[in-house]
Write a protein that holds these residues in place. Sequence first.
Motif, mmCIF file in Angstrom:
data_model
loop_
_atom_site.group_PDB
_atom_site.id
_atom_site.type_symbol
_atom_site.label_atom_id
_atom_site.label_comp_id
_atom_site.label_asym_id
_atom_site.label_seq_id
_atom_site.Cartn_x
_atom_site.Cartn_y
_atom_site.Cartn_z
ATOM 1 N N GLU A 175 36.655 43.267 28.878
ATOM 2 C CA GLU A 175 35.884 44.463 28.600
ATOM 3 C C GLU A 175 36.661 45.262 27.564
ATOM 4 N N LEU A 176 36.034 45.625 26.476
ATOM 5 C CA LEU A 176 36.726 46.241 25.353
ATOM 6 C C LEU A 176 37.418 47.554 25.722
ATOM 7 N N VAL A 177 36.733 48.446 26.406
ATOM 8 C CA VAL A 177 37.291 49.772 26.671
ATOM 9 C C VAL A 177 38.424 49.725 27.688
ATOM 10 N N SER A 178 38.212 49.036 28.804
ATOM 11 C CA SER A 178 39.228 49.021 29.866
ATOM 12 C C SER A 178 40.227 47.881 29.720
ATOM 13 N N GLY A 179 39.849 46.826 29.018
ATOM 14 C CA GLY A 179 40.696 45.646 28.913
ATOM 15 C C GLY A 179 40.596 44.726 30.110
ATOM 16 N N GLN A 212 34.489 41.588 38.101
ATOM 17 C CA GLN A 212 35.932 41.329 38.002
ATOM 18 C C GLN A 212 36.423 40.267 38.979
ATOM 19 N N ASP A 213 35.607 39.830 39.897
ATOM 20 C CA ASP A 213 36.010 38.831 40.889
ATOM 21 C C ASP A 213 35.670 37.429 40.390
ATOM 22 N N VAL A 214 36.686 36.620 40.140
ATOM 23 C CA VAL A 214 36.456 35.266 39.630
ATOM 24 C C VAL A 214 35.592 34.449 40.592
ATOM 25 N N ASN A 215 35.692 34.721 41.885
ATOM 26 C CA ASN A 215 34.901 33.951 42.853
ATOM 27 C C ASN A 215 33.420 34.307 42.838
ATOM 28 N N ALA A 216 33.076 35.406 42.183
ATOM 29 C CA ALA A 216 31.669 35.794 42.040
ATOM 30 C C ALA A 216 31.069 35.246 40.749
ATOM 31 N N ALA A 217 31.873 34.541 39.955
ATOM 32 C CA ALA A 217 31.407 34.020 38.671
ATOM 33 C C ALA A 217 30.349 32.943 38.868
ATOM 34 N N ILE A 225 28.951 44.190 21.950
ATOM 35 C CA ILE A 225 30.126 44.864 21.388
ATOM 36 C C ILE A 225 31.076 45.395 22.460
ATOM 37 N N ARG A 226 30.676 45.367 23.720
ATOM 38 C CA ARG A 226 31.550 45.817 24.804
ATOM 39 C C ARG A 226 32.477 44.714 25.296
ATOM 40 N N LEU A 227 32.311 43.487 24.799
ATOM 41 C CA LEU A 227 33.105 42.350 25.264
ATOM 42 C C LEU A 227 33.899 41.733 24.127
ATOM 43 N N VAL A 228 35.115 41.289 24.430
ATOM 44 C CA VAL A 228 35.943 40.561 23.468
ATOM 45 C C VAL A 228 36.526 39.333 24.163
ATOM 46 N N ALA A 270 42.977 35.559 36.319
ATOM 47 C CA ALA A 270 42.165 35.677 37.530
ATOM 48 C C ALA A 270 42.917 36.363 38.664
ATOM 49 N N LEU A 271 44.232 36.182 38.691
ATOM 50 C CA LEU A 271 45.052 36.767 39.759
ATOM 51 C C LEU A 271 45.471 38.203 39.480
ATOM 52 N N GLY A 272 45.342 38.635 38.236
ATOM 53 C CA GLY A 272 45.726 39.996 37.890
ATOM 54 C C GLY A 272 47.064 40.030 37.191
ATOM 55 N N THR A 273 47.548 41.222 36.967
ATOM 56 C CA THR A 273 48.769 41.409 36.208
ATOM 57 C C THR A 273 49.957 40.709 36.851
ATOM 58 N N THR A 274 50.877 40.249 36.019
ATOM 59 C CA THR A 274 52.080 39.596 36.536
ATOM 60 C C THR A 274 53.230 40.580 36.673
ATOM 61 N N ALA A 275 53.059 41.766 36.109
ATOM 62 C CA ALA A 275 54.088 42.812 36.239
ATOM 63 C C ALA A 275 53.795 43.639 37.488
ATOM 64 N N PRO A 276 54.821 44.003 38.234
ATOM 65 C CA PRO A 276 54.601 44.821 39.425
ATOM 66 C C PRO A 276 53.960 46.156 39.050
ATOM 67 N N TYR A 277 53.131 46.678 39.944
ATOM 68 C CA TYR A 277 52.476 47.964 39.703
ATOM 69 C C TYR A 277 53.536 49.041 39.490
ATOM 70 N N GLY A 278 53.378 49.807 38.444
ATOM 71 C CA GLY A 278 54.320 50.875 38.161
ATOM 72 C C GLY A 278 55.558 50.425 37.400
#
Length: 102
Positions: free
Chosen positions: A8-12, A25-30, A52-55, A80-88
Motif C-alpha cells: 500500500e503506497l501510503v502506509s507501506g 493484510q492477512d496472507v491466509n485470507a489471500a 495508484i494506491r498500490l506499488v 508475510a510474517l511482518g517486520t524482522t526488527a523488534p518493535y521499537g
Amino acid sequence: MEIITANELVSGAVVYLDCNGRWVQDVNAARRFQAGETSERDEFVKRAKANIRLVSVEVEAVREVNGALVPDRLRARIRALGTTAPYGAQRQVLGEDGHVSL
C-alpha cells in the motif's frame, strides 16, 4: 498455487488480494489462484498495477502447510510474517553523506 501481493503506497503495508477483490493484510485470507486461472490472475495483476494506491504488485507462489499459506520465496515469507526488527528498535539514521559502513 499463487497469490497476488503488493504494498500500500501510503502506509507501506504488505497487502494481499482476497476472494472479494479487496486488499487485506492477512496472507491466509489471500485468494488462491490455481494453475488453470492464469488469465484471471493476470487480469487482477493488471488492474492492481493501474491502481495508484498500490506499488510492487507481484504474483507469489505459495503452498499450504498445516492449514496456513507459506510463500515459496524467502522474501515473501518475511513480508508475510511482518517486520524482522523488534518493535521499537532503534533505526539507523544516515549522516549527511548518506554513507552506510559495511
